[in-house]
Design a protein around this motif. Structure first.
Motif, PDB file in Angstrom:
ATOM      1  N   PHE A 147       0.679  -1.267   0.033  1.00  0.00           N
ATOM      2  CA  PHE A 147      -0.030   0.050   0.010  1.00  0.00           C
ATOM      3  C   PHE A 147       0.972   1.178   0.126  1.00  0.00           C
ATOM      4  CE2 PHE A 147      -2.875  -3.168   1.769  1.00  0.00           C
ATOM      5  CZ  PHE A 147      -4.098  -3.117   1.041  1.00  0.00           C
ATOM      6  N   ALA A 148       1.935   1.135   0.211  1.00  0.00           N
ATOM      7  CA  ALA A 148       2.901   2.217   0.278  1.00  0.00           C
ATOM      8  C   ALA A 148       3.552   2.577  -1.093  1.00  0.00           C
ATOM      9  CB  ALA A 148       4.209   2.173   1.217  1.00  0.00           C
ATOM     10  N   GLY A 149       4.452   3.760  -1.294  1.00  0.00           N
ATOM     11  CA  GLY A 149       4.753   4.116  -2.636  1.00  0.00           C
ATOM     12  C   GLY A 149       5.958   3.396  -3.144  1.00  0.00           C
ATOM     13  N   VAL A 150       6.545   3.736  -4.188  1.00  0.00           N
ATOM     14  CA  VAL A 150       7.503   2.860  -4.839  1.00  0.00           C
ATOM     15  C   VAL A 150       8.782   3.087  -3.835  1.00  0.00           C
ATOM     16  CG1 VAL A 150       6.765   2.902  -7.259  1.00  0.00           C
ATOM     17  CG2 VAL A 150       7.974   4.937  -6.242  1.00  0.00           C
ATOM     18  N   THR A 151      10.006   2.249  -4.081  1.00  0.00           N
ATOM     19  CA  THR A 151      11.114   2.433  -3.381  1.00  0.00           C
ATOM     20  C   THR A 151      11.806   3.351  -4.320  1.00  0.00           C
ATOM     21  OG1 THR A 151      10.917   0.206  -2.883  1.00  0.00           O
ATOM     22  CG2 THR A 151      13.034   1.312  -2.545  1.00  0.00           C
ATOM     23  N   ALA A 152      12.074   4.636  -3.812  1.00  0.00           N
ATOM     24  CA  ALA A 152      13.042   5.459  -4.372  1.00  0.00           C
ATOM     25  C   ALA A 152      14.301   5.037  -4.648  1.00  0.00           C
ATOM     26  CB  ALA A 152      13.117   6.771  -3.769  1.00  0.00           C
ATOM     27  N   PRO A 153      14.966   5.383  -5.922  1.00  0.00           N
ATOM     28  CA  PRO A 153      16.339   5.069  -6.529  1.00  0.00           C
ATOM     29  C   PRO A 153      17.511   5.222  -5.125  1.00  0.00           C
ATOM     30  CG  PRO A 153      15.379   5.901  -8.190  1.00  0.00           C
ATOM     31  CD  PRO A 153      14.332   6.289  -7.178  1.00  0.00           C
ATOM     32  N   ALA A 154      18.546   4.705  -5.168  1.00  0.00           N
ATOM     33  CA  ALA A 154      19.501   4.366  -3.994  1.00  0.00           C
ATOM     34  C   ALA A 154      20.408   5.888  -4.195  1.00  0.00           C
ATOM     35  CB  ALA A 154      20.573   3.207  -4.329  1.00  0.00           C
ATOM     36  N   GLU A 155      20.697   6.242  -5.583  1.00  0.00           N
ATOM     37  CA  GLU A 155      21.664   7.230  -5.653  1.00  0.00           C
ATOM     38  C   GLU A 155      21.298   8.448  -4.820  1.00  0.00           C
ATOM     39  OE1 GLU A 155      19.278   7.463  -9.556  1.00  0.00           O
ATOM     40  OE2 GLU A 155      19.805   5.909  -8.120  1.00  0.00           O
ATOM     41  N   GLY A 156      20.101   8.707  -4.335  1.00  0.00           N
ATOM     42  CA  GLY A 156      19.648  10.022  -3.978  1.00  0.00           C
ATOM     43  C   GLY A 156      19.808   9.762  -2.318  1.00  0.00           C
ATOM     44  N   LEU A 157      20.294   9.078  -1.991  1.00  0.00           N
ATOM     45  CA  LEU A 157      20.178   8.576  -0.165  1.00  0.00           C
ATOM     46  C   LEU A 157      21.610   8.772   0.185  1.00  0.00           C
ATOM     47  CD1 LEU A 157      18.459   7.886   2.358  1.00  0.00           C
ATOM     48  CD2 LEU A 157      18.931   5.578   1.603  1.00  0.00           C
ATOM     49  N   CYS A 158      21.679   9.362   1.447  1.00  0.00           N
ATOM     50  CA  CYS A 158      22.998   9.603   2.035  1.00  0.00           C
ATOM     51  C   CYS A 158      22.921   9.526   3.452  1.00  0.00           C
ATOM     52  CB  CYS A 158      23.828  10.577   1.696  1.00  0.00           C
ATOM     53  SG  CYS A 158      25.271  11.122   2.290  1.00  0.00           S
ATOM     54  N   LEU A 159      23.760   8.637   4.268  1.00  0.00           N
ATOM     55  CA  LEU A 159      23.730   8.675   5.763  1.00  0.00           C
ATOM     56  C   LEU A 159      24.329   9.652   6.059  1.00  0.00           C
ATOM     57  CD1 LEU A 159      23.170   7.493   8.497  1.00  0.00           C
ATOM     58  CD2 LEU A 159      25.335   5.932   7.900  1.00  0.00           C
ATOM     59  N   GLU A 160      23.871  10.746   6.721  1.00  0.00           N
ATOM     60  CA  GLU A 160      24.449  11.966   7.387  1.00  0.00           C
ATOM     61  C   GLU A 160      25.224  11.852   8.402  1.00  0.00           C
ATOM     62  OE1 GLU A 160      24.613  14.842   5.709  1.00  0.00           O
ATOM     63  OE2 GLU A 160      23.207  14.326   3.943  1.00  0.00           O
ATOM     64  N   ARG A 161      24.414  10.989   9.332  1.00  0.00           N
ATOM     65  CA  ARG A 161      25.377  11.126  10.901  1.00  0.00           C
ATOM     66  C   ARG A 161      24.797   9.963  11.644  1.00  0.00           C
ATOM     67  NH1 ARG A 161      24.798  15.874  15.246  1.00  0.00           N
ATOM     68  NH2 ARG A 161      26.134  14.994  17.002  1.00  0.00           N
ATOM     69  N   VAL A 162      25.300   9.349  12.555  1.00  0.00           N
ATOM     70  CA  VAL A 162      25.023   8.563  13.400  1.00  0.00           C
ATOM     71  C   VAL A 162      25.100   9.074  15.062  1.00  0.00           C
ATOM     72  CG1 VAL A 162      25.171   6.118  14.590  1.00  0.00           C
ATOM     73  CG2 VAL A 162      25.667   6.745  12.002  1.00  0.00           C
ATOM     74  N   PHE A 163      24.139   8.997  15.653  1.00  0.00           N
ATOM     75  CA  PHE A 163      24.226   9.838  17.085  1.00  0.00           C
ATOM     76  C   PHE A 163      24.572   8.804  18.252  1.00  0.00           C
ATOM     77  CE2 PHE A 163      21.113  11.928  14.469  1.00  0.00           C
ATOM     78  CZ  PHE A 163      21.635  13.169  14.377  1.00  0.00           C
ATOM     79  N   TYR A 164      25.385   9.181  19.097  1.00  0.00           N
ATOM     80  CA  TYR A 164      25.785   8.516  20.331  1.00  0.00           C
ATOM     81  C   TYR A 164      25.758   9.496  21.465  1.00  0.00           C
ATOM     82  CZ  TYR A 164      27.715   5.199  17.143  1.00  0.00           C
ATOM     83  OH  TYR A 164      27.759   4.098  16.241  1.00  0.00           O
ATOM     84  N   SER A 165      25.427   9.201  22.715  1.00  0.00           N
ATOM     85  CA  SER A 165      25.466   9.993  23.640  1.00  0.00           C
ATOM     86  C   SER A 165      26.905   9.656  24.883  1.00  0.00           C
ATOM     87  CB  SER A 165      24.157   9.827  24.791  1.00  0.00           C
ATOM     88  OG  SER A 165      24.268   8.738  25.358  1.00  0.00           O
TER      89      SER A 165
END
Length: 247
Positions: free
Chosen positions: A227-245
């Motif tokens: 029921f959700a939309g299509v899976t957008a292509p991979a090239e537009g995606l970027c992991l910006e940051r991982v958070f740790y305390s």
């Protein structure tokens, strides 16, 4: 000794983060290969998450235990000397022995870039999904508001055999519009397989008026990927940051 690596990579030519038997073209595999060469021992690292094939990262993290103490600067210099040019270790720091890059991660931030120009950009083609049309950004923002919070995101999970909990918390979705692109920034405590790309594909359909902006609560309740939309292509995606305390 336990070390935390912060890594930047262009994922275009790799089969994702995770080491695989069928190919040597993975980010984890390349990092482990260089570390094994440096230490003359078989080394395995633990990444904060598994980015898909073709996905990029500005600040991916990984932890690694080494048998002896190394100067972090020495590790940094050695790795960047022998890694391919599309992978860079940005920093190395010694952390507590119990630290684990994935288990201790408290959140992540991803960005997705959508090109709205009629013509594809030659220089941004590896880092931006070229849609080539304008979108109703205000409708997309209205839809995004209903996705923020703690929900069961099973409708947005790309793994139909997922047995673990699909409940996640999205703390923020920011949609920025400029002359040539739309940039969506997702921040949350964790994301399911393909989740950000499916969320993006769904929001694009809202922006195209192919899906109602107020339909997100119903979509969440259905808990079915179809029921959700299509899976957008991979090239537009970027992991910006991982958070740790703590580290």
């Amino acid at each position: 000794m336990n070390y935390l690596l912060t890594i930047e990579y262009e994922g275009t030519r790799y089969e994702g983060w995770q080491r695989q038997k069928k190919t040597t073209q993975t980010i984890q595999g390349k990092l482990e290969q260089v570390l094994s060469r440096m230490t003359e021992k078989e080394i395995e690292i633990d990444g904060a998450g598994r980015t898909d094939a073709g996905v990029h990262a500005k600040n991916q993290t990984a932890s690694v235990h080494l048998a002896k103490k190394w100067d972090p600067k020495e590790i940094l210099q050695y790795m960047n000397q022998y890694l391919p040019e599309d992978i860079c270790v940005k920093s190395v720091e010694q952390v507590s022995e119990r630290f684990h890059a994935r288990l201790w991660a408290e959140g992540k931030c991803y960005s997705y870039r959508i090109g709205t120009d009629e013509q594809k950009s030659v220089f941004d083609r590896k880092f931006r999904y070229h849609l080539g049309e304008t979108l109703d950004v205000e409708a997309m923002r209205r839809a995004a508001q209903d996705l923020v919070g703690t929900h069961d995101f099973k409708s947005f999970c790309g793994n139909p055999k997922m047995k673990k909990s699909t409940v996640r918390t999205i703390t923020d979705i920011v949609i920025e519009e400029s002359e040539h692109e739309i940039r969506i920034v997702y921040t949350g405590n964790g994301f399911l397989q393909y989740m950000v790309r499916i969320l993006t594909g769904t929001l694009i359909e809202v922006g195209q008026h192919r899906r109602d902006a107020d339909s997100m609560p119903e979509l969440l309740e259905r808990m079915e990927r179809k029921f959700a939309g299509v899976t957008a292509p991979a090239e537009g995606l970027c992991l910006e940051r991982v958070f740790y305390s703590k580290k």
